[in-house]
Design a protein around this motif. Sequence first.
Motif, mmCIF file in Angstrom:
data_model
loop_
_atom_site.group_PDB
_atom_site.id
_atom_site.type_symbol
_atom_site.label_atom_id
_atom_site.label_comp_id
_atom_site.label_asym_id
_atom_site.label_seq_id
_atom_site.Cartn_x
_atom_site.Cartn_y
_atom_site.Cartn_z
ATOM 1 N N ASP A 204 0.838 -1.191 0.000
ATOM 2 C CA ASP A 204 0.000 0.000 0.000
ATOM 3 C C ASP A 204 0.879 1.248 0.000
ATOM 4 O O ASP A 204 2.029 1.213 0.455
ATOM 5 C CB ASP A 204 -0.934 0.034 1.211
ATOM 6 N N HIS B 118 0.488 5.736 0.429
ATOM 7 C CA HIS B 118 -0.346 6.914 0.643
ATOM 8 C C HIS B 118 0.499 8.165 0.477
ATOM 9 O O HIS B 118 1.662 8.202 0.878
ATOM 10 C CB HIS B 118 -0.989 6.911 2.038
ATOM 11 N N HIS C 260 -3.131 -1.392 5.984
ATOM 12 C CA HIS C 260 -3.737 -1.748 4.699
ATOM 13 C C HIS C 260 -2.925 -2.839 3.995
ATOM 14 O O HIS C 260 -3.496 -3.766 3.403
ATOM 15 C CB HIS C 260 -3.873 -0.519 3.803
#
Length: 170
Positions: free
Chosen positions: A17, A19, A51
Amino acid sequence: MSSVKPPVPFRIGIGYDSHRLVSNRALRLGGVDIPSERGTLGHSDGDAVIHAVCDALLGACAMGDIGTHFPDTDPRYEGIDSRQLLEEVVERLHRAGWALVNVDITVVLERPKLRPRIVAMRSELADILGVGEERVGMKAKTNEGLDAVGAGEAVVAYAVAMVYRRSDVA
Ligand code: MG
Protein backbone atom coordinates in the motif's frame (compact mmCIF):
# COMPACT_ATOMS: atom_id res chain seq x y z
CA MET A 1 -2.70 -40.30 -14.96
CA SER A 2 -4.32 -39.82 -11.60
CA SER A 3 -3.27 -36.92 -9.47
CA VAL A 4 -3.31 -36.93 -5.71
CA LYS A 5 -4.28 -33.63 -4.19
CA PRO A 6 -3.59 -33.63 -0.48
CA PRO A 7 -5.03 -30.69 1.42
CA VAL A 8 -2.54 -27.86 1.69
CA PRO A 9 -2.79 -26.42 5.20
CA PHE A 10 -0.55 -23.38 4.59
CA ARG A 11 -0.95 -20.38 2.30
CA ILE A 12 1.02 -17.19 1.87
CA GLY A 13 -0.08 -13.76 0.73
CA ILE A 14 1.50 -10.46 -0.21
CA GLY A 15 0.23 -6.94 0.39
CA TYR A 16 1.31 -3.47 -0.68
CA ASP A 17 0.00 0.00 0.00
CA SER A 18 1.05 3.59 -0.50
CA HIS A 19 -0.35 6.91 0.64
CA ARG A 20 0.51 10.48 -0.25
CA LEU A 21 1.80 12.63 2.63
CA VAL A 22 0.30 16.11 3.05
CA SER A 23 0.14 18.89 5.64
CA ASN A 24 -2.80 19.06 8.02
CA ARG A 25 -3.29 15.31 8.22
CA ALA A 26 -2.32 13.02 11.07
CA LEU A 27 0.16 10.20 10.60
CA ARG A 28 -0.92 6.82 11.94
CA LEU A 29 1.02 3.71 10.96
CA GLY A 30 0.63 0.22 12.34
CA GLY A 31 -2.19 1.59 14.48
CA VAL A 32 0.21 3.98 16.25
CA ASP A 33 -0.14 7.77 16.14
CA ILE A 34 3.19 9.28 15.11
CA PRO A 35 4.06 12.95 15.57
CA SER A 36 4.89 14.30 12.12
CA GLU A 37 4.68 17.51 10.09
CA ARG A 38 2.84 15.60 7.38
CA GLY A 39 0.24 12.86 7.47
CA THR A 40 -1.38 10.45 5.06
CA LEU A 41 -4.07 11.45 2.64
CA GLY A 42 -6.77 8.81 2.32
CA HIS A 43 -10.42 7.94 2.60
CA SER A 44 -9.72 6.11 5.86
CA ASP A 45 -7.02 7.21 8.31
CA GLY A 46 -4.48 6.26 5.63
CA ASP A 47 -2.64 3.65 7.69
CA ALA A 48 -0.58 2.11 4.88
CA VAL A 49 0.95 -0.51 7.20
CA ILE A 50 -2.41 -1.89 8.26
CA HIS A 51 -3.74 -1.75 4.70
CA ALA A 52 -0.76 -3.80 3.44
CA VAL A 53 -1.30 -6.32 6.25
CA CYS A 54 -5.01 -6.60 5.39
CA ASP A 55 -4.16 -7.31 1.75
CA ALA A 56 -1.52 -9.89 2.68
CA LEU A 57 -4.04 -11.72 4.89
CA LEU A 58 -6.82 -11.57 2.32
CA GLY A 59 -4.41 -12.54 -0.46
CA ALA A 60 -3.23 -15.62 1.42
CA CYS A 61 -6.82 -16.84 1.54
CA ALA A 62 -7.64 -15.70 -2.02
CA MET A 63 -10.39 -13.57 -0.50
CA GLY A 64 -9.91 -10.46 -2.60
CA ASP A 65 -8.46 -7.24 -1.24
CA ILE A 66 -9.20 -4.42 1.15
CA GLY A 67 -10.96 -2.44 -1.59
CA THR A 68 -13.48 -5.22 -2.26
CA HIS A 69 -14.24 -5.66 1.46
CA PHE A 70 -14.31 -1.95 2.37
CA PRO A 71 -15.01 0.15 -0.75
CA ASP A 72 -13.71 3.73 -0.50
CA THR A 73 -17.00 4.87 -2.04
CA ASP A 74 -18.75 3.76 1.17
CA PRO A 75 -19.15 6.69 3.59
CA ARG A 76 -19.00 4.25 6.52
CA TYR A 77 -15.26 3.97 5.99
CA GLU A 78 -14.51 7.68 5.72
CA GLY A 79 -11.83 8.56 8.27
CA ILE A 80 -12.20 5.14 9.89
CA ASP A 81 -9.50 3.89 12.24
CA SER A 82 -7.87 1.17 10.14
CA ARG A 83 -7.49 -1.00 13.23
CA GLN A 84 -11.23 -1.63 12.87
CA LEU A 85 -10.69 -2.79 9.28
CA LEU A 86 -7.94 -5.18 10.34
CA GLU A 87 -10.11 -6.54 13.16
CA GLU A 88 -12.83 -7.22 10.61
CA VAL A 89 -10.40 -8.89 8.18
CA VAL A 90 -9.13 -11.17 10.96
CA GLU A 91 -12.73 -12.03 11.84
CA ARG A 92 -13.58 -12.86 8.21
CA LEU A 93 -10.46 -15.02 7.90
CA HIS A 94 -11.37 -16.94 11.03
CA ARG A 95 -14.90 -17.47 9.78
CA ALA A 96 -13.46 -18.87 6.54
CA GLY A 97 -11.41 -21.38 8.57
CA TRP A 98 -7.98 -19.74 8.49
CA ALA A 99 -5.65 -18.60 11.26
CA LEU A 100 -2.48 -16.55 11.13
CA VAL A 101 0.98 -18.06 11.36
CA ASN A 102 2.95 -14.82 11.00
CA VAL A 103 3.23 -11.54 9.18
CA ASP A 104 6.34 -9.66 8.11
CA ILE A 105 6.23 -5.99 7.20
CA THR A 106 8.54 -3.42 5.64
CA VAL A 107 7.51 0.22 5.87
CA VAL A 108 9.35 2.90 3.93
CA LEU A 109 9.15 6.48 5.18
CA GLU A 110 11.77 9.19 4.87
CA ARG A 111 10.85 11.09 8.03
CA PRO A 112 10.26 10.91 10.85
CA LYS A 113 12.41 7.87 11.48
CA LEU A 114 10.13 5.00 12.45
CA ARG A 115 12.66 2.78 14.16
CA PRO A 116 11.75 4.08 17.66
CA ARG A 117 8.09 3.21 16.94
CA ILE A 118 8.62 -0.39 15.87
CA VAL A 119 8.05 -1.84 19.34
CA ALA A 120 4.74 0.01 19.67
CA MET A 121 3.58 -0.92 16.16
CA ARG A 122 4.39 -4.61 16.61
CA SER A 123 2.58 -4.65 19.93
CA GLU A 124 -0.49 -2.95 18.49
CA LEU A 125 -0.63 -5.26 15.46
CA ALA A 126 -0.05 -8.42 17.50
CA ASP A 127 -2.94 -7.39 19.72
CA ILE A 128 -5.35 -6.97 16.83
CA LEU A 129 -4.11 -10.10 15.04
CA GLY A 130 -4.44 -12.17 18.20
CA VAL A 131 -0.90 -13.54 18.04
CA GLY A 132 2.31 -13.05 20.00
CA GLU A 133 4.66 -10.24 19.00
CA GLU A 134 7.20 -12.85 17.87
CA ARG A 135 4.86 -13.51 14.94
CA VAL A 136 4.89 -9.89 13.79
CA GLY A 137 8.08 -8.89 11.99
CA MET A 138 8.64 -5.26 11.11
CA LYS A 139 11.40 -3.31 9.43
CA ALA A 140 11.45 0.45 8.94
CA LYS A 141 13.53 1.97 6.17
CA THR A 142 14.01 5.26 4.38
CA ASN A 143 14.21 5.44 0.60
CA GLU A 144 17.62 7.10 0.69
CA GLY A 145 16.18 10.31 -0.73
CA LEU A 146 14.96 8.61 -3.90
CA ASP A 147 11.65 9.13 -5.65
CA ALA A 148 8.47 10.47 -4.03
CA VAL A 149 9.04 8.45 -0.86
CA GLY A 150 12.55 9.83 -0.56
CA ALA A 151 11.23 13.36 -1.06
CA GLY A 152 8.91 12.87 1.93
CA GLU A 153 5.81 12.95 -0.26
CA ALA A 154 4.64 9.39 0.32
CA VAL A 155 4.82 6.35 2.56
CA VAL A 156 4.75 2.78 1.29
CA ALA A 157 4.36 -0.51 3.09
CA TYR A 158 4.85 -4.13 2.08
CA ALA A 159 3.62 -7.17 3.99
CA VAL A 160 3.63 -10.92 3.64
CA ALA A 161 1.45 -13.21 5.71
CA MET A 162 1.27 -16.95 6.20
CA VAL A 163 -1.95 -18.59 7.31
CA TYR A 164 -2.90 -22.13 8.19
CA ARG A 165 -6.10 -24.12 7.93
CA ARG A 166 -7.61 -24.46 11.38
CA SER A 167 -7.97 -28.10 12.33
CA ASP A 168 -11.33 -27.47 13.97
CA VAL A 169 -12.76 -26.49 10.59
CA ALA A 170 -13.60 -29.02 7.90
MG1 MG B 1 -4.43 2.42 1.81
